[in-house]
Motif scaffolding. Sequence first.
Motif, PDB file in Angstrom:
ATOM      1  N   TYR A 192     -19.650 -36.001 -20.360  1.00  0.00           N
ATOM      2  CA  TYR A 192     -20.017 -36.022 -18.894  1.00  0.00           C
ATOM      3  C   TYR A 192     -21.081 -34.849 -19.017  1.00  0.00           C
ATOM      4  O   TYR A 192     -20.856 -33.849 -19.603  1.00  0.00           O
ATOM      5  CB  TYR A 192     -18.693 -35.487 -18.120  1.00  0.00           C
ATOM      6  N   ARG A 193     -21.990 -35.166 -18.123  1.00  0.00           N
ATOM      7  CA  ARG A 193     -23.229 -33.870 -18.100  1.00  0.00           C
ATOM      8  C   ARG A 193     -23.667 -33.834 -16.688  1.00  0.00           C
ATOM      9  O   ARG A 193     -23.587 -34.576 -15.883  1.00  0.00           O
ATOM     10  CB  ARG A 193     -24.218 -34.388 -18.869  1.00  0.00           C
ATOM     11  N   VAL A 194     -24.175 -32.613 -16.220  1.00  0.00           N
ATOM     12  CA  VAL A 194     -24.732 -32.282 -14.943  1.00  0.00           C
ATOM     13  C   VAL A 194     -26.223 -32.000 -15.258  1.00  0.00           C
ATOM     14  O   VAL A 194     -26.429 -30.887 -15.889  1.00  0.00           O
ATOM     15  CB  VAL A 194     -24.119 -31.165 -14.263  1.00  0.00           C
ATOM     16  N   PHE A 195     -27.105 -32.742 -14.438  1.00  0.00           N
ATOM     17  CA  PHE A 195     -28.525 -32.441 -14.844  1.00  0.00           C
ATOM     18  C   PHE A 195     -29.110 -31.836 -13.601  1.00  0.00           C
ATOM     19  O   PHE A 195     -28.907 -32.282 -12.432  1.00  0.00           O
ATOM     20  CB  PHE A 195     -29.371 -33.848 -15.258  1.00  0.00           C
ATOM     21  N   ARG A 196     -30.226 -31.160 -13.829  1.00  0.00           N
ATOM     22  CA  ARG A 196     -31.016 -30.740 -12.724  1.00  0.00           C
ATOM     23  C   ARG A 196     -32.076 -31.770 -12.336  1.00  0.00           C
ATOM     24  O   ARG A 196     -32.731 -32.103 -13.291  1.00  0.00           O
ATOM     25  CB  ARG A 196     -31.887 -29.393 -13.231  1.00  0.00           C
ATOM     26  N   CYS A 197     -31.977 -32.080 -11.132  1.00  0.00           N
ATOM     27  CA  CYS A 197     -32.917 -33.398 -10.887  1.00  0.00           C
ATOM     28  C   CYS A 197     -34.330 -32.826 -11.030  1.00  0.00           C
ATOM     29  O   CYS A 197     -35.144 -33.758 -11.146  1.00  0.00           O
ATOM     30  CB  CYS A 197     -32.568 -33.929  -9.681  1.00  0.00           C
ATOM     31  N   ASP A 198     -34.785 -31.725 -10.787  1.00  0.00           N
ATOM     32  CA  ASP A 198     -36.331 -31.502 -10.924  1.00  0.00           C
ATOM     33  C   ASP A 198     -36.722 -31.400 -12.193  1.00  0.00           C
ATOM     34  O   ASP A 198     -37.830 -31.352 -12.453  1.00  0.00           O
ATOM     35  CB  ASP A 198     -36.333 -30.177 -10.175  1.00  0.00           C
ATOM     36  N   ARG A 199     -35.727 -31.222 -13.199  1.00  0.00           N
ATOM     37  CA  ARG A 199     -36.062 -31.431 -14.719  1.00  0.00           C
ATOM     38  C   ARG A 199     -36.067 -32.809 -15.165  1.00  0.00           C
ATOM     39  O   ARG A 199     -36.678 -32.910 -16.386  1.00  0.00           O
ATOM     40  CB  ARG A 199     -35.176 -30.597 -15.438  1.00  0.00           C
ATOM     41  N   ILE A 200     -35.950 -33.797 -14.283  1.00  0.00           N
ATOM     42  CA  ILE A 200     -35.918 -35.191 -14.814  1.00  0.00           C
ATOM     43  C   ILE A 200     -37.442 -35.782 -14.539  1.00  0.00           C
ATOM     44  O   ILE A 200     -37.942 -35.833 -13.239  1.00  0.00           O
ATOM     45  CB  ILE A 200     -34.831 -36.154 -14.083  1.00  0.00           C
ATOM     46  N   THR A 201     -38.136 -35.852 -15.420  1.00  0.00           N
ATOM     47  CA  THR A 201     -39.718 -36.237 -15.392  1.00  0.00           C
ATOM     48  C   THR A 201     -39.808 -37.457 -15.270  1.00  0.00           C
ATOM     49  O   THR A 201     -40.900 -37.956 -14.834  1.00  0.00           O
ATOM     50  CB  THR A 201     -40.438 -35.599 -16.412  1.00  0.00           C
TER      51      THR A 201
END
Length: 312
Positions: A192-201
């Motif tokens: 399970y992970r939490v990603f910062r959406c602004d870092r998804i390019t």
Amino acid sequence: MKKPERINQMLRFINQKQHFTLQDLMHEFQISKRTALRDIAALEEVGAPIYAEYGRYGGYRLLNQIQVPPISFNSQEVFALYFAMQALQSFSNLPFQVSFRSIHEKFLNELSDNQRQEIERMQNRVAFRHTEQIADSAHLEPLLTASVKNKVLKVDYQKTSQTSTRTIQPISIYSMKGYWYCQAYDICKKAYRVFRCDRITSAEITEIQPLAGLNEMTMKSAHSLWKPSENAVQFKCLVDRKGAELFLQEHYPSMKLVHEKENMYIVGTYEPKELDFIIKYLAGFGKSMKIIEPVILKEKLRKYYKDLLNGI
């Protein structure tokens, strides 16, 4: 809820269900059995084609769908909807690229003159303090779509100066303190992970088969997927009432608030590479928190405060 309003909502309810019982009405509208029976009689009076079915699996059935009146909102509901929309003002990015201005204009155009005047007067009496969105997130729509439709995505994720390609199954997205986040299951790392959406390019839908069961996960239950690594360090901090309130405002899956006798503690784990992060997080509690263990956490927090005082 007044009876005319309840009958209106009940029409929509039975129109959708087709088959229903007294218990369904009692549970949905929080009414007594006697009131439910009276409401069924009222529905029949307005022309709803209802007939009773007897036996073990009996109840009521709608013979055919009926044309329900247009949805209307009373003044209190209008105010509640308007205030809920104010949260959109803070975000430059919203799922499906919906802008606050277009929603706001359409909403106001549908109101009566009296309702618009009341909202204008209320705008000068009620204020909403929002955290402005700090960074743009260009891929909210595919992230949300994938979580709803249970799809697996291939994303490019940029952290510091490095970009990695990840295969994830999104569970939900949420906004906190000016950033959008995506809760997801990392297929390759099986974690399970939490990603910062602004870092998804970039975000691209794949043909990879999604994991069964994840589509039933909610934003809250997704935290149960989080598991610490073998190298994770356990910590425990004593907090007062103010500290407990701060924790409830912001916390992470790796920690929880527990009560032991008359005291409250934040307990959890952090990964060795997350030491700087956990120090900054705990520093935000100020005098409302006291580290119990480990000792290294106390020493690092003490150094953090000294560096602040020395202007480093």
